[in-house]
Design a protein around this motif. Structure first.
Motif, PDB file in Angstrom:
ATOM      1  N   ILE A 113      10.288  15.236  18.023  1.00  0.00           N
ATOM      2  CA  ILE A 113       8.848  15.487  17.904  1.00  0.00           C
ATOM      3  C   ILE A 113       8.328  16.304  19.094  1.00  0.00           C
ATOM      4  O   ILE A 113       7.438  17.146  18.950  1.00  0.00           O
ATOM      5  N   GLU A 114       8.947  16.079  20.289  1.00  0.00           N
ATOM      6  CA  GLU A 114       8.520  16.823  21.488  1.00  0.00           C
ATOM      7  C   GLU A 114       8.793  18.319  21.343  1.00  0.00           C
ATOM      8  O   GLU A 114       8.011  19.149  21.823  1.00  0.00           O
ATOM      9  N   HIS A 115       9.906  18.675  20.706  1.00  0.00           N
ATOM     10  CA  HIS A 115      10.229  20.098  20.526  1.00  0.00           C
ATOM     11  C   HIS A 115       9.262  20.756  19.538  1.00  0.00           C
ATOM     12  O   HIS A 115       8.845  21.905  19.749  1.00  0.00           O
ATOM     13  N   TYR A 116       8.907  20.025  18.494  1.00  0.00           N
ATOM     14  CA  TYR A 116       7.903  20.552  17.558  1.00  0.00           C
ATOM     15  C   TYR A 116       6.568  20.724  18.271  1.00  0.00           C
ATOM     16  O   TYR A 116       5.843  21.699  18.050  1.00  0.00           O
ATOM     17  N   GLY A 117       6.251  19.781  19.165  1.00  0.00           N
ATOM     18  CA  GLY A 117       5.021  19.892  19.945  1.00  0.00           C
ATOM     19  C   GLY A 117       5.017  21.139  20.816  1.00  0.00           C
ATOM     20  O   GLY A 117       3.985  21.812  20.959  1.00  0.00           O
ATOM     21  N   CYS A 118       6.180  21.452  21.404  1.00  0.00           N
ATOM     22  CA  CYS A 118       6.287  22.672  22.226  1.00  0.00           C
ATOM     23  C   CYS A 118       6.023  23.913  21.385  1.00  0.00           C
ATOM     24  O   CYS A 118       5.357  24.862  21.830  1.00  0.00           O
ATOM     25  N   MET A 119       6.553  23.940  20.147  1.00  0.00           N
ATOM     26  CA  MET A 119       6.349  25.099  19.286  1.00  0.00           C
ATOM     27  C   MET A 119       4.880  25.244  18.897  1.00  0.00           C
ATOM     28  O   MET A 119       4.339  26.353  18.854  1.00  0.00           O
ATOM     29  N   VAL A 120       4.213  24.121  18.632  1.00  0.00           N
ATOM     30  CA  VAL A 120       2.772  24.164  18.335  1.00  0.00           C
ATOM     31  C   VAL A 120       2.018  24.719  19.534  1.00  0.00           C
ATOM     32  O   VAL A 120       1.088  25.528  19.405  1.00  0.00           O
ATOM     33  N   PHE A 172       2.699  25.534  10.666  1.00  0.00           N
ATOM     34  CA  PHE A 172       3.943  25.001  11.232  1.00  0.00           C
ATOM     35  C   PHE A 172       3.926  23.467  11.184  1.00  0.00           C
ATOM     36  O   PHE A 172       4.920  22.832  10.813  1.00  0.00           O
ATOM     37  N   ILE A 173       2.774  22.893  11.541  1.00  0.00           N
ATOM     38  CA  ILE A 173       2.658  21.434  11.533  1.00  0.00           C
ATOM     39  C   ILE A 173       2.794  20.900  10.103  1.00  0.00           C
ATOM     40  O   ILE A 173       3.483  19.911   9.848  1.00  0.00           O
ATOM     41  N   GLN A 174       2.135  21.575   9.166  1.00  0.00           N
ATOM     42  CA  GLN A 174       2.185  21.123   7.775  1.00  0.00           C
ATOM     43  C   GLN A 174       3.600  21.182   7.196  1.00  0.00           C
ATOM     44  O   GLN A 174       3.949  20.392   6.310  1.00  0.00           O
ATOM     45  N   ALA A 188      -0.073  12.013  16.668  1.00  0.00           N
ATOM     46  CA  ALA A 188      -1.375  12.394  17.227  1.00  0.00           C
ATOM     47  C   ALA A 188      -1.240  13.426  18.342  1.00  0.00           C
ATOM     48  O   ALA A 188      -2.112  14.276  18.524  1.00  0.00           O
ATOM     49  N   VAL A 189      -0.119  13.359  19.097  1.00  0.00           N
ATOM     50  CA  VAL A 189       0.083  14.299  20.211  1.00  0.00           C
ATOM     51  C   VAL A 189       0.183  15.733  19.684  1.00  0.00           C
ATOM     52  O   VAL A 189      -0.352  16.679  20.288  1.00  0.00           O
ATOM     53  N   ILE A 190       0.856  15.910  18.537  1.00  0.00           N
ATOM     54  CA  ILE A 190       0.990  17.242  17.941  1.00  0.00           C
ATOM     55  C   ILE A 190      -0.394  17.807  17.608  1.00  0.00           C
ATOM     56  O   ILE A 190      -0.719  18.945  17.961  1.00  0.00           O
ATOM     57  N   TRP A 191      -1.211  16.989  16.938  1.00  0.00           N
ATOM     58  CA  TRP A 191      -2.557  17.465  16.562  1.00  0.00           C
ATOM     59  C   TRP A 191      -3.440  17.647  17.800  1.00  0.00           C
ATOM     60  O   TRP A 191      -4.275  18.553  17.850  1.00  0.00           O
ATOM     61  N   ARG A 192      -3.229  16.821  18.799  1.00  0.00           N
ATOM     62  CA  ARG A 192      -4.013  16.932  20.032  1.00  0.00           C
ATOM     63  C   ARG A 192      -3.672  18.247  20.759  1.00  0.00           C
ATOM     64  O   ARG A 192      -4.539  18.883  21.368  1.00  0.00           O
ATOM     65  N   THR A 193      -2.389  18.641  20.680  1.00  0.00           N
ATOM     66  CA  THR A 193      -1.963  19.917  21.273  1.00  0.00           C
ATOM     67  C   THR A 193      -2.684  21.075  20.600  1.00  0.00           C
ATOM     68  O   THR A 193      -3.156  22.008  21.265  1.00  0.00           O
ATOM     69  N   LEU A 228      -4.534   8.905  12.405  1.00  0.00           N
ATOM     70  CA  LEU A 228      -3.293   8.384  12.982  1.00  0.00           C
ATOM     71  C   LEU A 228      -3.515   7.295  14.015  1.00  0.00           C
ATOM     72  O   LEU A 228      -2.739   6.350  14.115  1.00  0.00           O
ATOM     73  N   GLU A 229      -4.561   7.425  14.824  1.00  0.00           N
ATOM     74  CA  GLU A 229      -4.820   6.439  15.865  1.00  0.00           C
ATOM     75  C   GLU A 229      -6.260   6.543  16.318  1.00  0.00           C
ATOM     76  O   GLU A 229      -6.915   7.569  16.079  1.00  0.00           O
ATOM     77  N   PRO A 230      -6.776   5.505  16.978  1.00  0.00           N
ATOM     78  CA  PRO A 230      -8.162   5.587  17.477  1.00  0.00           C
ATOM     79  C   PRO A 230      -8.314   6.733  18.468  1.00  0.00           C
ATOM     80  O   PRO A 230      -7.419   7.003  19.275  1.00  0.00           O
ATOM     81  N   LEU A 231      -9.442   7.398  18.385  1.00  0.00           N
ATOM     82  CA  LEU A 231      -9.681   8.515  19.305  1.00  0.00           C
ATOM     83  C   LEU A 231      -9.882   7.996  20.722  1.00  0.00           C
ATOM     84  O   LEU A 231     -10.430   6.916  20.927  1.00  0.00           O
ATOM     85  N   HIS A 232      -9.414   8.762  21.701  1.00  0.00           N
ATOM     86  CA  HIS A 232      -9.748   8.415  23.087  1.00  0.00           C
ATOM     87  C   HIS A 232     -10.661   9.487  23.647  1.00  0.00           C
ATOM     88  O   HIS A 232     -10.964  10.488  22.986  1.00  0.00           O
ATOM     89  N   SER A 233     -11.100   9.288  24.857  1.00  0.00           N
ATOM     90  CA  SER A 233     -12.162  10.133  25.427  1.00  0.00           C
ATOM     91  C   SER A 233     -11.801  11.615  25.404  1.00  0.00           C
ATOM     92  O   SER A 233     -12.646  12.465  25.125  1.00  0.00           O
TER      93      SER A 233
END
Length: 702
Positions: free
Chosen positions: A467-474, A489-491, A499-504, A528-533
């Motif tokens: 998942i980290e490598h996909y995050g790098c590509m995003v 790419f994400i789809q 959530a980290v992918i979408w946050r990126t 995916l998860e509760p939003l943070h600040s």
């Protein structure tokens, strides 16, 4: 006839001990040999008498003399003993046992195994005293195949029920990584003493089988087996690794009930257990109560603070260790360097590096890599490369840290060159290495290179992207403004995006002011998860950047209703070995008045040089007339102003920030570097920015 062998004695080894005066050689020379033979001169004298009286032909006498030559006369090489052994007529198993034991004790495991092979070749039958030492040599060499062959001989000769032989087998298998076989030997034993249990505990701890060690101790307690302090050290180590605090507390009660607090090793294991279980303050209380603290105890406590990210306390305790005149070891240095890295404390870390050189500590891969991490996190790429080039040995982690360090410091092209050099040196990259090279492409805008490396991972190196490598590509696509490509790419990812992918992607939408994809990204994060600040603030910032202030205020209001607080920006700077922290608009520093005055002066100077404040980065709740002042008082600007006051003209200023650098501070710092002719290095949550002569190493691409 046994001939005397002349052995040359170096001048350095001549002793002033008075020689033995033998008036009459005893009928039984064994006590004389074992009690009086202390030097090579004594050996020579007794050897001559044994030859003359033909006592050397007696196997028991020969064995005793050989034991003196090989083991009892300390700090002597094996040459004399070997010469004696070679001249023996048909040495028996006892003579071979002495030689095998001596070679094992003197850390010559390979020769010990060869001696055992010679014993077999000469048809001398091993006994129960032969196997423990030769198995210990196999253990040291991790010679599993030889160990298995010896195990077969143990079974064949009927010594499989001999306790200390079985204990040696457990040690050998465990040390060779065959913990399952060690456990099988253990389970098949009819009787087990405390040494047997400790052998298995040692195997579990060496192999990182922490849960198995904890379960084994529970089993010991169930069957009421006897244990000792060595057992408890292993158990506490395992408890720390798996967070078994309840069992660790039981061990502490046992220690106190049985008056074992004076055992430094045991108390060190106890405080280490508490530290690793997150009870650092309890560990410190134990540490303070210890009547005697060795380097291991100090290192355990320093490591505990470091692992708990209490970096200032790490450095403070290290200073106390120096005052106590306790010499640090590698573990101490690695922990201190790690804390210096997190704090951006370059001066302190450089002193540690100097100390390592001065004390000539072994420059291991672990210590070298810790220095690499330190210099990388402090933004000192010159030192980073210098340490790497001077490392006598490098592993894949060393190369990876170098590549990641260069990438995060805006030297993506250089990072990729080292990656090519890594491949040329036939060092196989791992999945973490590829995170580094993809980050290099991301920070440098090398989109096509990034795509090629992503494909190469699985095609050329058989590394399945995580998942980290996909995050790098995003990130690569998003930073380059290819937001639609990043979204598609994400789809099309074969694994579920987190959530980290979408946050990126959301962060890239902020940079490129794309409201539509930003809103879509936030919706996905919400599912995916509760939003943070940070999520709210990113969307609010996107709205603010395109002039939709009402929407930005609405998002901030939602945050307030839900009780979500913004993480305050904090910037730190090290001056004269002391780390100073600043928050936006705070007045905690005793020199606040001077700092704010310097900040105002600094902002006026850069405005005259062309800087225009970006008030979209101001607090949303700030009044219109106050927005400019709000951005002027961001934490990194206060830290830079403090640096200008406290350092001499032309000195490099280094700042660490816990959040991503905002657009206004980035623009302002570029101008400050030009107006004041200062190089300013800022480490934010994402990367390093090296500001010099009005430009940044990121090329405004962050």
């Amino acid at each position: 006839m046994i001939m005397a062998v002349a052995v040359p004695i170096s001048p350095a080894k001549i002793t002033t001990t008075k020689p033995i005066i033998i008036t009459q050689f005893p009928d039984n020379p064994k006590p004389l040999i074992l009690e009086k033979c202390k030097t090579v001169k004594d050996l020579n004298q007794i050897h001559a008498h044994l030859i003359k009286t033909r006592f050397l032909s007696d196997p028991s006498v020969a064995e005793n003399f050989l034991e003196s030559a090989a083991i009892l006369v300390r700090h002597q090489p094996m040459d004399y003993a070997k010469s004696v052994f070679e001249k023996l007529n048909d040495p028996d198993s006892s003579a071979y046992n002495v030689m095998i034991r001596a070679l094992t004790l003197k850390n010559c495991p390979h020769e010990a195994i060869l001696m055992f092979k010679k014993m077999k070749e000469n048809s001398v039958q091993p006994d129960e005293f032969t196997f423990p030492c030769v198995l210990k040599s196999c253990s040291r060499l991790r010679a599993l195949e030889e160990g298995r062959q010896i195990h077969a001989q143990v079974m064949k000769l009927g010594f499989s029920f001999c306790g200390f032989v079985e204990n040696s087998l457990i040690n050998m298998y465990a040390n060779c990584g065959e913990v399952g076989v060690a456990r099988k030997v253990f389970d098949e034993m009819s009787e087990r003493d405390v040494f047997t249990w400790n052998a298995l505990f040692s195997g579990y701890t060496k192999s990182g089988c922490w849960r198995e060690a904890v379960d084994l101790f529970h089993y010991m307690l169930e069957i009421d087996a006897r244990f000792d302090e060595v057992t408890l050290v292993s158990v506490l180590t395992a408890c720390g690794r798996v967070g078994a605090l309840e069992l660790g507390e039981w061990v502490r009660e046992y220690i106190e009930a049985n008056g074992l607090e004076q055992n430094v090793t045991l108390m060190t294991a106890l405080l280490d257990m508490y530290a690793k279980c997150g009870r650092v303050d309890v560990a410190r209380c134990l540490f303070d109560q210890m009547s005697r603290r060795d380097v291991v105890a100090w290192s355990a406590m320093i490591s505990g603070y470091n692992q708990a990210s209490r970096c200032k306390e790490t450095l403070s305790l290290f200073h106390d260790m120096q005052k106590a005149n306790v010499e640090p070891n590698e573990v101490t240095m690695v922990s201190v360097l790690s804390s210096c890295a997190e704090l951006g404390a370059l001066a302190t870390g450089k002193w540690v590096h100097f100390y390592i050189k001065k004390k000539k500590l072994p420059f291991t891969v672990t210590l070298g890599t810790a220095l690499l991490v330190f210099y990388a996190k402090c933004g000192s790429t010159e030192n980073l490369i210098e340490v790497f080039e001077n490392m006598p040995r490098k592993n894949v982690l060393s190369w990876t840290v170098l590549i990641q360090g260069l990438a995060s410091n805006g030297q993506g092209n250089k990072a990729l060159k080292y990656f090519d050099l890594m491949l040329a040196n036939r060092i196989k990259p791992n999945d973490i290495t590829f995170i580094g090279v993809l980050c290099a492409c991301s920070h440098t805008g090398l989109v096509e290179k990034g795509r090629a490396l992503f494909v190469s991972m699985s095609r050329d190196f058989n590394i399945e992207p995580r998942i980290e490598h996909y995050g790098c590509m995003v990130d690569i696509l998003g930073r380059a403004g290819l937001l639609e490509d990043a979204y598609k790419f994400i789809q099309n990812m074969p694994i579920m995006p987190n959530a980290v992918i979408w946050r990126t992607l959301l962060a890239s939408c902020k940079v490129h002011k794309n409201v539509t994809i930003g809103e879509r990204s936030l919706k996905q994060i919400t599912d995916l998860e509760p939003l943070h600040s940070g999520d709210y603030l990113l969307l609010a910032s996107i709205y603010s950047s395109v002039g939709r202030l009402e929407d930005a205020i609405r998002v901030r209001s939602e945050m307030k209703k839900m009780g979500i607080k913004k993480t305050p920006g904090c910037s730190s700077i090290e001056v004269n070995g002391v780390v100073h922290e600043f928050f936006s608009e705070d007045t905690a520093n005793p020199e606040s008045e001077k700092i704010y005055a310097e900040t105002e002066k600094m902002m006026k100077k850069i405005k005259l040089a062309g800087y225009v404040p970006n008030i979209s980065d101001a607090r949303l709740e700030a009044e219109e007339y106050d927005k400019e002042t709000s951005v002027f008082h961001h934490s990194e600007k206060l830290a830079i102003a403090f640096g200008l006051i406290k350092t001499s003209v032309g000195t490099r200023i280094r700042i660490s920030k816990n959040l991503r650098v905002c657009t206004d501070c980035h623009n302002a710092t570029k101008m400050i570097s030009k107006v004041y002719n200062r190089e300013i290095i800022v480490r934010d949550r994402i990367r390093f920015h090296h500001f010099k002569d009005g430009s940044c190493s990121c090329n405004d691409y962050w």
